[in-house]
Design a protein around this motif. Sequence first.
Motif, PDB file in Angstrom:
ATOM      1  N   GLY A 121      40.636   8.264  23.171  1.00  0.00           N
ATOM      2  CA  GLY A 121      40.985   6.856  23.086  1.00  0.00           C
ATOM      3  C   GLY A 121      40.412   5.991  24.191  1.00  0.00           C
ATOM      4  O   GLY A 121      40.594   4.776  24.189  1.00  0.00           O
ATOM      5  N   CYS A 122      39.709   6.596  25.145  1.00  0.00           N
ATOM      6  CA  CYS A 122      39.075   5.800  26.216  1.00  0.00           C
ATOM      7  C   CYS A 122      37.569   5.797  25.998  1.00  0.00           C
ATOM      8  O   CYS A 122      36.953   6.848  25.814  1.00  0.00           O
ATOM      9  CB  CYS A 122      39.420   6.393  27.584  1.00  0.00           C
ATOM     10  N   LEU A 123      36.983   4.607  26.049  1.00  0.00           N
ATOM     11  CA  LEU A 123      35.540   4.499  25.837  1.00  0.00           C
ATOM     12  C   LEU A 123      34.776   4.759  27.125  1.00  0.00           C
ATOM     13  O   LEU A 123      35.128   4.234  28.190  1.00  0.00           O
ATOM     14  CB  LEU A 123      35.186   3.096  25.356  1.00  0.00           C
ATOM     15  N   ASN A 124      33.720   5.563  27.009  1.00  0.00           N
ATOM     16  CA  ASN A 124      32.825   5.855  28.132  1.00  0.00           C
ATOM     17  C   ASN A 124      31.448   5.342  27.747  1.00  0.00           C
ATOM     18  O   ASN A 124      30.896   5.790  26.739  1.00  0.00           O
ATOM     19  CB  ASN A 124      32.772   7.365  28.371  1.00  0.00           C
ATOM     20  N   VAL A 125      30.919   4.411  28.533  1.00  0.00           N
ATOM     21  CA  VAL A 125      29.667   3.767  28.150  1.00  0.00           C
ATOM     22  C   VAL A 125      28.574   4.119  29.157  1.00  0.00           C
ATOM     23  O   VAL A 125      28.688   3.817  30.350  1.00  0.00           O
ATOM     24  CB  VAL A 125      29.833   2.229  28.087  1.00  0.00           C
ATOM     25  N   PHE A 126      27.511   4.760  28.649  1.00  0.00           N
ATOM     26  CA  PHE A 126      26.338   5.066  29.473  1.00  0.00           C
ATOM     27  C   PHE A 126      25.383   3.898  29.286  1.00  0.00           C
ATOM     28  O   PHE A 126      24.762   3.758  28.231  1.00  0.00           O
ATOM     29  CB  PHE A 126      25.750   6.411  29.052  1.00  0.00           C
ATOM     30  N   CYS A 127      25.337   3.058  30.316  1.00  0.00           N
ATOM     31  CA  CYS A 127      24.713   1.740  30.136  1.00  0.00           C
ATOM     32  C   CYS A 127      23.384   1.607  30.867  1.00  0.00           C
ATOM     33  O   CYS A 127      22.828   0.505  30.927  1.00  0.00           O
ATOM     34  CB  CYS A 127      25.688   0.653  30.577  1.00  0.00           C
ATOM     35  N   GLY A 128      22.842   2.725  31.398  1.00  0.00           N
ATOM     36  CA  GLY A 128      21.501   2.704  31.983  1.00  0.00           C
ATOM     37  C   GLY A 128      21.353   1.660  33.065  1.00  0.00           C
ATOM     38  O   GLY A 128      22.110   1.638  34.030  1.00  0.00           O
ATOM     39  N   ASP A 129      20.384   0.764  32.886  1.00  0.00           N
ATOM     40  CA  ASP A 129      20.123  -0.298  33.857  1.00  0.00           C
ATOM     41  C   ASP A 129      20.530  -1.666  33.310  1.00  0.00           C
ATOM     42  O   ASP A 129      19.944  -2.687  33.660  1.00  0.00           O
ATOM     43  CB  ASP A 129      18.638  -0.329  34.236  1.00  0.00           C
ATOM     44  N   THR A 130      21.529  -1.689  32.426  1.00  0.00           N
ATOM     45  CA  THR A 130      22.007  -2.974  31.897  1.00  0.00           C
ATOM     46  C   THR A 130      23.062  -3.551  32.830  1.00  0.00           C
ATOM     47  O   THR A 130      22.898  -4.643  33.372  1.00  0.00           O
ATOM     48  CB  THR A 130      22.563  -2.798  30.470  1.00  0.00           C
ATOM     49  N   LEU A 131      24.134  -2.796  33.015  1.00  0.00           N
ATOM     50  CA  LEU A 131      25.226  -3.209  33.908  1.00  0.00           C
ATOM     51  C   LEU A 131      25.266  -2.257  35.091  1.00  0.00           C
ATOM     52  O   LEU A 131      25.191  -1.041  34.912  1.00  0.00           O
ATOM     53  CB  LEU A 131      26.556  -3.126  33.148  1.00  0.00           C
ATOM     54  N   PHE A 132      25.369  -2.812  36.302  1.00  0.00           N
ATOM     55  CA  PHE A 132      25.681  -2.008  37.485  1.00  0.00           C
ATOM     56  C   PHE A 132      27.034  -2.461  38.000  1.00  0.00           C
ATOM     57  O   PHE A 132      27.515  -3.534  37.629  1.00  0.00           O
ATOM     58  CB  PHE A 132      24.621  -2.195  38.581  1.00  0.00           C
ATOM     59  N   SER A 133      27.635  -1.671  38.891  1.00  0.00           N
ATOM     60  CA  SER A 133      28.873  -2.163  39.464  1.00  0.00           C
ATOM     61  C   SER A 133      28.543  -3.347  40.368  1.00  0.00           C
ATOM     62  O   SER A 133      27.657  -3.269  41.222  1.00  0.00           O
ATOM     63  CB  SER A 133      29.600  -1.075  40.256  1.00  0.00           C
ATOM     64  N   ALA A 134      29.217  -4.456  40.144  1.00  0.00           N
ATOM     65  CA  ALA A 134      29.029  -5.714  40.869  1.00  0.00           C
ATOM     66  C   ALA A 134      27.666  -6.356  40.640  1.00  0.00           C
ATOM     67  O   ALA A 134      27.274  -7.272  41.365  1.00  0.00           O
ATOM     68  CB  ALA A 134      29.300  -5.548  42.369  1.00  0.00           C
ATOM     69  N   GLY A 135      26.936  -5.881  39.647  1.00  0.00           N
ATOM     70  CA  GLY A 135      25.619  -6.465  39.391  1.00  0.00           C
ATOM     71  C   GLY A 135      25.123  -6.135  37.995  1.00  0.00           C
ATOM     72  O   GLY A 135      25.867  -5.652  37.147  1.00  0.00           O
ATOM     73  N   CYS A 136      23.827  -6.390  37.788  1.00  0.00           N
ATOM     74  CA  CYS A 136      23.209  -6.025  36.507  1.00  0.00           C
ATOM     75  C   CYS A 136      21.739  -5.742  36.752  1.00  0.00           C
ATOM     76  O   CYS A 136      21.230  -5.968  37.850  1.00  0.00           O
ATOM     77  CB  CYS A 136      23.371  -7.149  35.483  1.00  0.00           C
ATOM     78  N   GLY A 137      21.066  -5.228  35.736  1.00  0.00           N
ATOM     79  CA  GLY A 137      19.657  -4.898  35.878  1.00  0.00           C
ATOM     80  C   GLY A 137      18.782  -6.142  35.985  1.00  0.00           C
ATOM     81  O   GLY A 137      19.230  -7.261  35.730  1.00  0.00           O
TER      82      GLY A 137
END
Length: 249
Positions: A121-137
Amino acid sequence: MPSITPIPALTDNYIWLVASKYNAVVVDPADAAPVLRVLQEKNLHLQQIWITHEHQDHIAGIAELKQHFPDVVVYGASNIELVDKVLGEGGHFIWQNNVIEVWKTTGHTEHHLSYLLNISGCLNVFCGDTLFSAGCGRAFTQRPEWLFASLQRFNTLPENTLFYPAHEYTESNLHFAKKVEPQNEFIQAAINTLSIPSLPTTLLRERQINPFLRTNKFSVHQAAENFSGSTLVDEEAVFVALREWKNQG
Ligand SMILES: [Zn+2]
């Protein structure tokens, strides 16, 4: 239940390892050596490789991993030569009874994919270089508005969604975030308590500290206008200005 752990690689990459009892997946193998070491230690068989995008620091380990695991199946977009199963928006496939959903999250590169894995029931998203913590690609597509749309789409997910970016950029991102919002107490607290690895992160946390997900906040809007020296008419314009500011900083 699968476990998810980071394998540090190169200077600041994480190759995410998804493991069940005897079998494993790796996401964006920048380098084969650390993956092979961990698989051997944990006695895991590599069944799948999930690729978010075509940059070398996400694919350079594929060929060697294929030599060691000839039956491994590589998933990714059509522009990557070593991919076995081509995916795009709305694609899905199975690993160990789990359905993995694929989103095209364009912006960093045109064909960038993200992988959504639901565990209990918890989503885990492998987001590559799209979203970083406190930032984005960075928007190598020169279309930051595409990246904005991809992040906005992430922002529709439940707040307990876990994100697994491919790089440990959190510290420098937090310093930029603080420049944008000097009064944001969540950003200061995140700087004070930063530990490595800082990932995964949650959507709830990113809504508190990530300026690229806070384009609807007055403080962020105002800071972006001060940077650009012009009136920014909507959230997308705020995002584009922030991305430009971060590129320079
Ligand atoms: Zn990249």
